[in-house]
Motif scaffolding. Structure first.
Motif, mmCIF file in Angstrom:
data_model
loop_
_atom_site.group_PDB
_atom_site.id
_atom_site.type_symbol
_atom_site.label_atom_id
_atom_site.label_comp_id
_atom_site.label_asym_id
_atom_site.label_seq_id
_atom_site.Cartn_x
_atom_site.Cartn_y
_atom_site.Cartn_z
ATOM 1 N N ILE A 1 0.846 -1.187 0.000
ATOM 2 C CA ILE A 1 0.000 0.000 0.000
ATOM 3 C C ILE A 1 0.885 1.242 0.000
ATOM 4 C CG2 ILE A 1 -1.844 -1.210 1.221
ATOM 5 C CD1 ILE A 1 -1.092 0.311 3.754
ATOM 6 N N CYS A 2 0.355 2.336 -0.543
ATOM 7 C CA CYS A 2 1.072 3.608 -0.515
ATOM 8 C C CYS A 2 0.100 4.726 -0.863
ATOM 9 C CB CYS A 2 2.259 3.614 -1.482
ATOM 10 S SG CYS A 2 1.833 3.309 -3.207
ATOM 11 N N GLY A 3 0.500 5.960 -0.565
ATOM 12 C CA GLY A 3 -0.351 7.097 -0.893
ATOM 13 C C GLY A 3 0.126 8.374 -0.244
ATOM 14 N N PHE A 4 -0.609 9.466 -0.538
ATOM 15 C CA PHE A 4 -0.267 10.779 0.012
ATOM 16 C C PHE A 4 -1.459 11.704 -0.102
ATOM 17 C CE2 PHE A 4 1.651 9.904 -4.158
ATOM 18 C CZ PHE A 4 0.974 10.798 -4.981
ATOM 19 N N ASN A 5 -1.347 12.888 0.491
ATOM 20 C CA ASN A 5 -2.501 13.779 0.638
ATOM 21 C C ASN A 5 -2.565 14.883 -0.422
ATOM 22 O OD1 ASN A 5 -0.234 15.052 1.853
ATOM 23 N ND2 ASN A 5 -1.568 16.445 2.989
ATOM 24 N N TRP A 6 -2.219 14.544 -1.653
ATOM 25 C CA TRP A 6 -2.436 15.456 -2.770
ATOM 26 C C TRP A 6 -2.589 14.599 -4.021
ATOM 27 C CZ3 TRP A 6 2.308 14.602 -0.560
ATOM 28 C CH2 TRP A 6 3.368 14.234 -1.388
ATOM 29 N N THR A 7 -2.809 15.209 -5.165
ATOM 30 C CA THR A 7 -3.025 14.455 -6.395
ATOM 31 C C THR A 7 -1.789 14.499 -7.282
ATOM 32 O OG1 THR A 7 -5.375 15.015 -6.348
ATOM 33 C CG2 THR A 7 -4.498 14.159 -8.413
ATOM 34 N N ASP A 8 -1.292 13.317 -7.628
ATOM 35 C CA ASP A 8 -0.157 13.214 -8.543
ATOM 36 C C ASP A 8 -0.132 11.779 -9.065
ATOM 37 O OD1 ASP A 8 2.319 12.987 -9.840
ATOM 38 O OD2 ASP A 8 3.265 14.455 -8.519
ATOM 39 N N HIS B 1 -0.563 -5.798 16.374
ATOM 40 C CA HIS B 1 -0.092 -5.800 17.755
ATOM 41 C C HIS B 1 1.403 -6.072 17.892
ATOM 42 C CE1 HIS B 1 -4.246 -7.108 17.299
ATOM 43 N NE2 HIS B 1 -4.500 -6.466 18.406
ATOM 44 N N ALA B 2 1.937 -6.962 17.066
ATOM 45 C CA ALA B 2 3.338 -7.345 17.189
ATOM 46 C C ALA B 2 4.240 -6.623 16.197
ATOM 47 C CB ALA B 2 3.482 -8.860 16.999
ATOM 48 N N GLY B 3 3.655 -6.003 15.172
ATOM 49 C CA GLY B 3 4.469 -5.356 14.144
ATOM 50 C C GLY B 3 4.867 -6.303 13.028
ATOM 51 N N ILE B 4 4.001 -7.276 12.734
ATOM 52 C CA ILE B 4 4.288 -8.234 11.666
ATOM 53 C C ILE B 4 4.291 -7.535 10.313
ATOM 54 C CG2 ILE B 4 3.569 -10.393 10.568
ATOM 55 C CD1 ILE B 4 1.999 -10.971 13.214
ATOM 56 N N LYS B 5 3.308 -6.674 10.108
ATOM 57 C CA LYS B 5 3.207 -5.938 8.849
ATOM 58 C C LYS B 5 3.714 -4.506 9.058
ATOM 59 C CE LYS B 5 2.483 -7.800 6.108
ATOM 60 N NZ LYS B 5 3.605 -8.684 5.624
ATOM 61 N N PRO B 6 4.505 -3.998 8.118
ATOM 62 C CA PRO B 6 5.112 -2.665 8.279
ATOM 63 C C PRO B 6 4.209 -1.551 7.769
ATOM 64 C CG PRO B 6 5.976 -3.715 6.310
ATOM 65 C CD PRO B 6 5.007 -4.705 6.924
ATOM 66 N N LEU B 7 4.395 -0.366 8.335
ATOM 67 C CA LEU B 7 3.735 0.838 7.837
ATOM 68 C C LEU B 7 4.662 2.023 8.083
ATOM 69 C CD1 LEU B 7 1.282 2.094 6.507
ATOM 70 C CD2 LEU B 7 0.239 2.355 8.765
ATOM 71 N N TYR B 8 5.169 2.591 6.995
ATOM 72 C CA TYR B 8 6.105 3.719 7.057
ATOM 73 C C TYR B 8 5.368 5.005 6.694
ATOM 74 C CZ TYR B 8 9.754 0.147 7.105
ATOM 75 O OH TYR B 8 10.546 -0.914 7.442
ATOM 76 N N TYR B 9 5.898 6.129 7.204
ATOM 77 C CA TYR B 9 5.260 7.404 6.879
ATOM 78 C C TYR B 9 6.283 8.540 6.921
ATOM 79 C CZ TYR B 9 5.286 8.331 11.935
ATOM 80 O OH TYR B 9 5.679 8.527 13.234
ATOM 81 N N HIS B 10 5.925 9.615 6.230
ATOM 82 C CA HIS B 10 6.675 10.873 6.258
ATOM 83 C C HIS B 10 5.649 11.980 6.431
ATOM 84 C CE1 HIS B 10 9.526 14.060 4.981
ATOM 85 N NE2 HIS B 10 8.491 14.557 4.340
ATOM 86 N N CYS B 11 5.893 12.872 7.356
ATOM 87 C CA CYS B 11 4.955 13.968 7.614
ATOM 88 C C CYS B 11 5.757 15.239 7.867
ATOM 89 C CB CYS B 11 4.068 13.641 8.814
ATOM 90 S SG CYS B 11 2.757 14.851 9.116
ATOM 91 N N TYR B 12 5.658 16.169 6.914
ATOM 92 C CA TYR B 12 6.431 17.404 7.049
ATOM 93 C C TYR B 12 5.843 18.472 6.137
ATOM 94 C CZ TYR B 12 10.420 20.615 7.069
ATOM 95 O OH TYR B 12 11.218 21.729 7.197
ATOM 96 N N ASN B 13 5.740 19.677 6.670
ATOM 97 C CA ASN B 13 5.305 20.827 5.874
ATOM 98 C C ASN B 13 3.958 20.598 5.208
ATOM 99 O OD1 ASN B 13 6.694 23.199 5.947
ATOM 100 N ND2 ASN B 13 7.786 22.887 4.024
ATOM 101 N N GLY B 14 3.041 19.948 5.914
ATOM 102 C CA GLY B 14 1.699 19.730 5.386
ATOM 103 C C GLY B 14 1.566 18.518 4.494
ATOM 104 N N LYS B 15 2.662 17.836 4.208
ATOM 105 C CA LYS B 15 2.609 16.651 3.366
ATOM 106 C C LYS B 15 2.624 15.387 4.224
ATOM 107 C CE LYS B 15 4.617 18.394 -0.943
ATOM 108 N NZ LYS B 15 5.669 18.175 -1.977
ATOM 109 N N ILE C 1 2.745 11.206 3.710
ATOM 110 C CA ILE C 1 3.016 10.127 2.763
ATOM 111 C C ILE C 1 3.107 8.822 3.558
ATOM 112 C CG2 ILE C 1 4.548 9.330 0.919
ATOM 113 C CD1 ILE C 1 5.805 12.234 1.074
ATOM 114 N N PHE C 2 2.535 7.758 3.030
ATOM 115 C CA PHE C 2 2.622 6.468 3.711
ATOM 116 C C PHE C 2 2.923 5.374 2.690
ATOM 117 C CE2 PHE C 2 -1.764 6.679 2.292
ATOM 118 C CZ PHE C 2 -2.045 5.387 1.862
ATOM 119 N N ALA C 3 3.487 4.261 3.168
ATOM 120 C CA ALA C 3 3.796 3.134 2.286
ATOM 121 C C ALA C 3 4.169 1.911 3.105
ATOM 122 C CB ALA C 3 4.934 3.489 1.328
#
Length: 605
Positions: free
Chosen positions: A4-11, A136-150, A152-154
């Motif tokens: 999975i991945c995505g972000f809070n604008w259109t591109d 609960h254990a962290g079997i599946k990963p979820l990364y994110y970046h949050c800065y300056n209103g942006k 992003i997750f993946a």
């Protein structure tokens, strides 16, 4: 399992680039969703409900919610029944749809209802929020970046690194933590500005206020309860058997990675009572291989068994691919066969069960013996590196810190004096398990588009394990007492009575064959001079000492001290080599061309 991945604008081009970067996570189908405030992508590996009705991104009945999900919800049948009784209507037979209806019914409290392995993100256009959670254990990963209103997750950091403006810069604090502990603690990664959502946590990002909130929806609690060994065995027998049964739900072929050790053997025996099995074992043709033990278990349960014999040359060739998938330099040679075993398994199955988690919950490592009730004197002292595994710069801290880590929850009547082991296990569960073992499990099985399931880490098993007193897990001489007792019900004595060995990569033999020359080339001064955090002078001296030992002494010298010295230098130089290759792949990838993923070793050198 998916990506999975995505972000809070259109591109649209950017989202396509992100999904293509992790396409191996879901080769069966790609889906996209766009609006003015969200771009969301999904890569599907079909496991349950193979129809188009289960395609993602998935919406609810009126298209007011959008969901992408990676993992499996094992209690989805019960949850679906409850939600249907409350008026919800389902269009598929998938576990994915349960998440979106649970969010409709319970809002951000829904994550606490799920049992399984999961990382998901819901876009709620009406509330203008992204809501996500990790298991609960962290079997599946979820990364994110949050800065300056942006925002992003993946599923993997490499997808976020495709976003323009995300600098490929090392987080020096995280690098120091990796060197100290052999893994990066907490929510940091080696990449500045890219974080991982902690296990048992959820996040909310408000696209109007640009505020990110992270909070736990579940935490492990130690609740040691007085019980006999047989009572403890009965408890784990019940919850583990139920967990195994749940993890066998699949519409595609399923197998088990069988090491010949207690944990995977017990899972295989329980699973074989429910279905016919394919089992797989890997080794190098050396004395420490576990082929004979795995073969004995396979014969005992009647599985269709496959053995993978890994060559050292094959191991060498796989290094760039392995590091590229891991997204960090491996700190243990034992991780390396996982990638090659996954490739072999994918020829026959799409889902595999693994035994990870048993050691962290029940005290399976040799370092755990020092915390056993009868052998540990309770004095506050500094732990040496054996708590983690020997490395050059151990992370020293007091026993008080180790046994009362931040965020630890314990029942009010806990007897601290007799529960040192359980507290050490809780520390391992919250730190080393997600930081090392589960990162390896996810990244190196998904590299071959395989869904890896870990029955020991279903929530019910975790909670039951932390009710068992330390004295029933180890007496200072024997590890995993309760699991060994349980194992006698299902396995031959030669399996339940043997000491833990684990997958061993023959590092010294590897150096004696082909890795010595490769290591010298990787760590040559001209190759590392631009890596600011490496001390080329010290590395050069270590290389000389290692080369002298190996060229002047036979590979299997009978002098114990010299063998120790050979292994000492090999371990250090192996890690420095892995770190250098990681740096080339992730911090300086422009040298290999924009379309490259993982170049071969000759291009790196």
């Amino acid at each position: 399992m998916c990506g999975i991945c995505g972000f809070n604008w259109t591109d649209k081009p950017l989202l396509k680039n992100m999904t293509e970067t992790i396409a191996y996570r879901g080769p069966d189908q790609t889906g996209y969703y766009f609006d003015d405030h969200a771009s969301i992508g999904h890569l599907r590996l079909k496991i349950i409900d193979l129809s188009e009705n289960a395609a993602q991104p998935m919406s609810n009945e009126d298209d007011s919610l959008i969901l992408v999900f990676n993992g499996e919800i094992y209690n989805f049948v019960q949850l679906r029944r409850s939600l249907e009784q409350q008026g919800h209507r389902f269009k598929s037979l998938s576990d994915t749809e349960v998440i979106i209806h649970a969010y409709e019914q319970y809002g951000t409290d829904c994550a606490a209802l799920f049992e399984g392995m999961f990382a998901f993100m819901i876009w709620d256009p009406n509330k203008k929020i992204f809501f996500g959670a990790r298991d609960h254990a962290g079997i599946k990963p979820l990364y994110y970046h949050c800065y300056n209103g942006k925002f992003i997750f993946a599923s993997e950091a490499k997808a976020i690194l495709q976003v323009p403006g995300i600098e490929r810069k090392i987080d020096e604090t995280a690098l120091s933590c990796l060197i100290d502990n052999l893994f990066v603690k907490g929510n940091k990664t080696l990449f500045t500005g890219i974080f991982k959502l902690p296990p048992g946590n959820q996040l909310i990002f408000n696209t109007l206020t640009h505020k990110l909130e992270i909070s736990p929806y579940w935490q492990p609690i130690l609740r040691p309860t007085k019980m006999t060994l047989d009572e403890a065995s009965d408890l784990i027998d019940a919850v583990l058997a139920n967990s195994v049964q749940n993890t066998l739900i699949s519409d595609v072929p399923l197998g088990i990675a069988l090491s010949g050790g207690l944990d995977s053997s017990l899972l295989a025996a329980l699973a074989a009572k429910k279905t016919s099995l394919k089992t797989f074992t890997a080794g190098f043709g050396v004395e420490t291989d576990e082929f004979s033990y795995a073969r004995a278990v396979a014969e005992h349960i009647g599985s269709d068994h496959t053995e993978l014999h890994i060559s050292l040359s094959g191991l060498t060739e796989s290094i760039p691919e392995m590091i590229w998938h891991l997204e960090s330099p491996p700190t243990r040679t034992a991780v390396m066969p996982t990638l090659l075993l996954g490739k072999e398994m994918r020829r026959q199955v799409t889902v595999t069960l693994l035994g990870e988690g048993g050691d962290e919950l029940f005290g399976g490592y040799e370092r755990h013996l020092q915390f056993a009730t009868k052998t540990f004197n309770g004095n506050e002292k500094l732990l040496d590196e054996t708590f983690f595994k020997k490395n050059e710069k151990p992370d020293y801290f007091t026993l008080k810190t180790a046994l009362h880590p931040p965020g630890t929850r314990m029942s009010a009547n806990l007897d601290y004096k007799n529960e040192y082991l359980n507290q050490a296990l809780l520390y391992d569960f919250q730190n080393q398990l997600p930081g090392v073992q589960l990162n390896r499990v996810d990244k190196l099985t998904m590299a071959s588009s395989i869904e890896a399931r870990v029955p020991f880490l279903n929530r019910s098993v975790i909670e039951a394990a932390f009710t068992i007193p330390s004295a029933l897990k180890s007496d200072g001489k024997t590890e995993k007492i309760v699991l060994k007792n349980l194992g006698t019900r299902y396995l031959p004595k030669k399996i339940t009575s043997r000491k833990k060995v684990g997958m061993q990569t023959p590092l010294s033999e590897w150096f004696d064959s082909e890795f010595l020359e490769l290591c010298n080339n990787i760590l040559d001064e001209k190759n590392i001079r631009d890596i600011s955090y490496l001390n080329a002078t010290t590395i050069r001296k270590t290389l000389k000492k290692n080369n002298l030992l190996r060229r002047l002494l036979p590979p299997k010298t009978t002098t114990f001290k010299l063998n120790v010295a050979r292994n000492y230098y090999a371990g250090k130089l192996w890690f420095l080599s892995m770190l250098t290759i990681w740096h080339k792949l992730y911090i300086e990838p422009e040298k290999f061309g924009k379309t490259a993923t993982y170049p071969n070793l000759s291009r790196i050198l």
